[in-house]
Structure formats: structure tokens, C-alpha cells
Design a protein around this motif. Structure first.
Motif: not given
Lengths: 103, 454
Positions: B144-146, B148-157, B204-209
Motif C-alpha cells: 500500500l505505501a509504495a 501511494f508513492v507510485a501515485l505521487g510520482l504519476a502526479s509529479l509527471a 502520506v504513503g511514506v508516513s504510513y510506513r
């Protein structure tokens, strides 16, 4: 057989000198050491885990456990296996660790 | 394999980011940019990009190149690619800032600073997206946390794509009707994708972990966590697809997609907040460390900011208050969380670097022995207090109070940075536990990857 059990107990005890750096408590009381056994050739086989899969300290913990076990007289060699089955949970900590953490 | 999960470049990203934060705060004190200048003024654009790109994005990239391998239990696909991405990003940011200063009347020659900066930023971030994305791709299925990170990177793109459009239009390289319309109306989408999709979703994703790890709380994937992810993903899609469709096809401003994304983001962040409170309650570490206590303040800023955004939207006051709200999100939530987590991460990385190879061979300190929380606590409290005052001053239009609060923020941040340096130089470690080998001492800005001694 008794000698092997005694030696395994010695290895188990010496692993208390290796700390989990983040929690600050030794890896035995944190519950990271799942099993210690000694085979006929005097090889210590340690099965252990880390608090989280992919922990950056994994190789250091593994190596630290190996070095500590190697220091026990009578141990001819050490094999450390990392497993995540079962995965570590905070419930695996000993009463000592729970007390140190305030529970 | 030893040290494979320790990133050599993370601290370089952190140091660059902190330098940008300090410069940004100096500009706030000097009255450069919002609220002394209008939100859409070139001065504010300098400030916004310095903080959002120079500080927050470099902080996030530095954290991700260290923690994505932890999240997916795989080494980084290209461990040294961040070393190329960092100077490209910094050069791109510097060029963009020169472009904005040129718009403000400062002359830096005829070079196309904005366009070159856009390209530099796109290249730098693209390298990090590729590296992190490939690392996660090879580790499928990811947790799950990763995700979120993938979604964040897509947003960055998405942020980068819109930024390239804006820089080429404003810089005069393109007068195409489509890009001109996007440039005139899609800036709120660019900002929402950056602050919300990229920075907040990833945090959010990183902080879950991290919250689970540092508080010894169970890492269960709850239903609310999945709702947080899917609602965040839907908000991202509405912004990225619905926004441009609204502008280019329906010939309307993107108010409706922005409002829909806000509703979904509210759902997502409410679920995240619920989970975060659950992690705090389920923790095994009764006495919280400073990083998790200060993270709770940052979470409070997120909740307050979200509530005030909803109230401002419902009362039709959003245009008047958006600057102050963005300030609260950027400095209270993202910067507050970032500084709090840096306090732990820098100590942890330093411990691994200096003491990891000695584990089991000689006594080693704990990670907590590398810090002195009592010294730094008042500065964190001053930081959050001054952010609250500055946000209120920005909202009520009190520029002098704002600048005084910004000065307090600068003092607090500067002192927290001094503590980071003290952690790196092992100032709080007792003498018998200091590294015996001179080569084992850490370098300030670059992580050493020491081989094992066996």
C-alpha cells in the motif's frame, strides 16, 4: 546432544550483545531471533528476521549476529538465515523489551 | 549486498533542500513574494518554486531514493542516477528562478531561462521517476505505501508536463492556442497536482510506513487505507484528465474538477488521518520520540488546513484565503513533517554509516544516542507556533506580523539545521562509543558505504 543444546544456549545469550539500533534493545528481546541450533559439525545455524522487510540495517544485523556467535568457544562456524515467515510483529517482543519501552 | 539499501546521495538531496528552505524563509522575512506581493506576481513564483521544488521536492526525492528500497524490499534500480538528477534539478530550478526574476524586471540577458529551466527540471525529475518507478516495477506486487508513492510520482509527471507547457508559452516558444489556454487556466491544476498529488500523497504513503516503524505499531493494511489510496487516485485522475478536458473541450475554467478533487482529497485525507491516529494508539513505543511527536503537529496542520479549505470554499472565500491556506499546507504540514522526519532519518542513516559495520564486534550506541531531543524541542515548538502566526497574519492581511513570524520560522529552521549538523558530526555520542577508525567518521553531505570487515 546436551552439549549442542548448551552451545545453542550460549549463542542465544551472546546474541543479546547485538542491538537493534532503532529500538535500542538487543535482538533477542526484540524477538528478532527465531531459532538457534548447532549441528554435528559445530556449525551454529541462526534463523532471524528484521522488524521490517527491506530494513536498511538487515545486512548489518545479519553480520553482527554472525560475528557475535562466532565469538562463542566451541562454535566452528555460523550460518545466519533471514526469514520473513512469520513476519515480525511488536507482539514478539519479550517482557523485558516491553518494560523498557514503557508497556 | 551490504549497504545496498543505504543511499549514497540522500543527504546531498537533504542538504540542497534545506539550503533552499533557508533561502525561501529569508525571502519571506525580506518581504519578497506573497503576502507582500500578489499571488501571481513573479516574486511569488520565485518563492513558490524555491520552496516547492528546491526544498520540498528535493526533500521528497532524497527520502524516496532511501525509502523506496525499504518499501519494496528491493535495491534501487540505478543507485547512482540520483547524482545526475540532482544537479539537473538544481540547475533547472536556478534557471526558472532567473526567468521569473526577468519577468519581475531584473535583467539577466536574453537567454530563455524559463524554457531551459523547465527542460532542466523535467530531465532531473524524469531521471528520478524512472529510477524509482523501475525499482517499484521490478518488485510487483507492491504494498500500500509504495502504491501511494507510485501515485505521487504519476502526479509529479503531470506537474512536470504542465510546467513545460507553461514555460514554453510564457517564454515565447509556443503561441499555439491549446497551450496558451492551458497556461492561462491550468495553473491551479499545476499547483494542486504538485502540492496535493505529488507532495502530500507521497508524504502520506511514506508516513504510513515510517509512523508504524518508528512507533512500533502493527503495519496492517486497513480498509480505510485502501479508501485513502483510491480516493486520492480518483482526485488525481480528475485533475489530470478532467481539468484539461474542461479547459480545452468544454471551454470552461477548471472550477468543477478542482471542487470534485477537493471532495475526494477530503475523503482520502480523512481516512489517512483516521489511520494515523490508529497507528499512534496501537503503538508499542509508549514514550514517543521527538520525530513522531512533531509529526503529530504536522498532521494537525494538515487537518486544520483541510478544514479551513472546506470552510473557505463553502463560504466563497477561497480566492481570498488560498495564499494563507497554501502557506499552512506547505510550511505547517509538509515542512513540519519533513523537518520532524529528517531529525530521525539523518540520525538513522548516520548510525548505519558509522556503526553498522561494527555491530556484533564492539559496543555500539543506539540511534537515539546520536541525538539530543531536549535541545531541539523548543525550536520545533517555535517553528510550529510561528507558522501558525504567519498563516493567520497572511489570512488577515498583516504583513509586518507575517514577516516577524517568518523571522521566527527562519531562526527555528536554522537552529534545527545546526542540530542536523551536530548529529552528522556525532556531537552527542559518548567518547568511548565514537568510531575508532578515522575513516569511519561520516562526511557531512555524502553517505559513505563502508564494506563489512569480515
Amino acid at each position: 546432544m546436551r552439549e549442542a543444546n548448551d552451545l545453542a544456549e550460549c549463542v542465544h545469550e551472546v546474541l543479546r550483545e547485538v542491538i537493534d539500533p532503532e529500538i535500542g534493545i538487543n535482538i533477542v528481546d526484540v524477538g528478532l531471533v527465531y531459532d538457534v541450533s548447532i549441528d554435528e559439525a559445530g556449525i551454529a545455524r541462526i534463523t532471524m528476521t528484521t522488524t521490517t522487510k527491506g530494513c536498511p540495517a538487515t545486512s548489518y544485523l545479519k553480520d553482527g549476529a554472525r560475528e557475535a556467535a562466532r565469538s562463542v568457544a566451541g562454535v566452528q562456524g555460523v550460518e545466519v538465515q533471514i526469514t520473513y515467515d512469520p513476519p515480525w510483529t511488536p507482539g514478539m517482543m519479550s517482557d523485558v523489551a516491553n518494560n523498557l519501552l514503557g508497556f | 549486498m551490504n549497504g545496498a539499501s543505504l543511499s549514497r546521495w540522500t543527504l546531498s538531496y537533504f542538504a540542497s533542500g534545506l539550503a533552499a528552505l533557508l533561502v525561501g524563509e529569508i525571502l519571506l522575512v525580506a518581504g519578497f513574494g506573497f503576502p507582500s506581493h500578489a499571488l501571481d506576481s513573479p516574486q511569488t513564483l520565485v518563492l513558490v518554486h524555491l520552496v516547492a521544488v528546491g526544498w520540498l521536492s528535493l526533500l521528497m526525492c532524497g527520502a524516496l531514493i532511501q525509502f523506496v528500497p525499504v518499501l519494496v524490499a528491493k535495491p534501487l534500480a540505478h543507485p547512482d542516477l540520483p547524482a545526475i538528477a540532482l544537479p539537473l534539478t538544481i540547475a533547472g530550478l536556478a534557471s526558472v528562478i532567473l526567468g521569473f526574476l526577468g519577468m519581475a524586471g531584473a535583467g539577466f540577458g536574453p537567454s530563455p531561462w524559463l524554457q531551459l529551466g523547465g527542460i532542466g527540471l523535467a530531465c532531473g525529475f524524469a531521471l528520478n521517476i524512472w529510477n524509482l518507478g523501475r525499482t517499484m516495477w521490478t518488485a510487483r506486487p507492491i504494498g500500500l505505501a509504495a502504491r501511494f508513492v507510485a501515485l505521487g510520482l504519476a502526479s509529479l509527471a503531470g506537474v512536470i508536463a504542465l510546467g513545460l507547457v507553461f514555460s514554453s508559452t510564457i517564454g515565447g516558444w509556443s503561441a499555439n492556442d491549446v497551450v496558451v489556454r492551458l497556461t492561462s487556466q491550468a495553473i491551479p491544476i499545476h499547483a494542486a497536482l504538485g502540492l496535493g498529488g505529488w507532495l502530500t500523497v507521497t508524504a502520506v504513503g511514506v508516513s504510513y510506513r515510517l509512523l508504524a516503524m518508528f512507533m512500533l505499531a502493527p503495519e496492517a493494511e486497513r480498509r480505510t487505507s485502501a479508501v485513502a489510496l483510491y480516493a486520492g487516485g480518483a482526485a488525481f485522475l480528475i485533475l489530470l484528465v478532467g481539468g484539461p478536458v474542461c479547459i480545452l473541450v468544454l471551454n470552461r475554467d477548471p472550477t468543477h474538477p478542482l471542487a470534485a478533487a477537493l471532495v475526494l482529497a477530503t475523503l482520502s485525507l480523512t481516512c489517512y488521518g483516521y489511520d494515523a491516529v490508529g497507528l499512534y494508539r496501537a503503538r508499542k513505543r509508549k514514550k514517543l520520540e521527538l520525530n513522531t511527536r512533531m509529526a503529530a503537529w504536522a498532521l494537525g496542520c494538515l487537518g486544520l488546513g483541510l478544514l479551513l479549505t472546506l470552510l473557505a470554499t463553502a463560504s466563497g472565500e477561497i480566492n481570498r484565503s488560498i495564499g494563507a491556506l497554501t502557506f499552512l499546507f506547505a510550511f505547517g504540514w509538509l515542512t513540519g513533517l519533513g523537518l520532524a522526519k529528517l531529525y530521525k532519518i539523518i540520525a538513522f542513516v548516520t548510525w548505519l554509516e558509522c556503526y553498522g559495520p561494527s555491530l556484533g564486534r564492539r559496543p555500539t550506541p543506539r540511534v537515539q544516542d546520536l541525538v539530543d531531543e531536549g535541545r531541539v524541542l523548543p525550536w520545533f515548538l517555535l517553528y510550529f507556533l510561528s507558522v501558525a502566526v504567519a498563516s493567520a497574519a497572511a489570512f488577515f492581511g498583516a504583513p509586518f506580523v507575517f514577516r516577524a513570524a517568518a523571522a521566527a520560522m527562519l531562526a527555528a529552521t536554522g537552529r534545527i539545521c545546526v542540530e542536523f549538523v551536530r548529529i552528522r558530526t556525532l556531537r552527542f555520542v559518548s567518547k568511548p562509543l565514537l568510531p575508532q577508525d578515522a575513516g569511519a567518521w561520516p562526511r557531512l553531505l555524502l553517505t559513505k558505504l563502508q564494506p563489512l570487515k569480515s
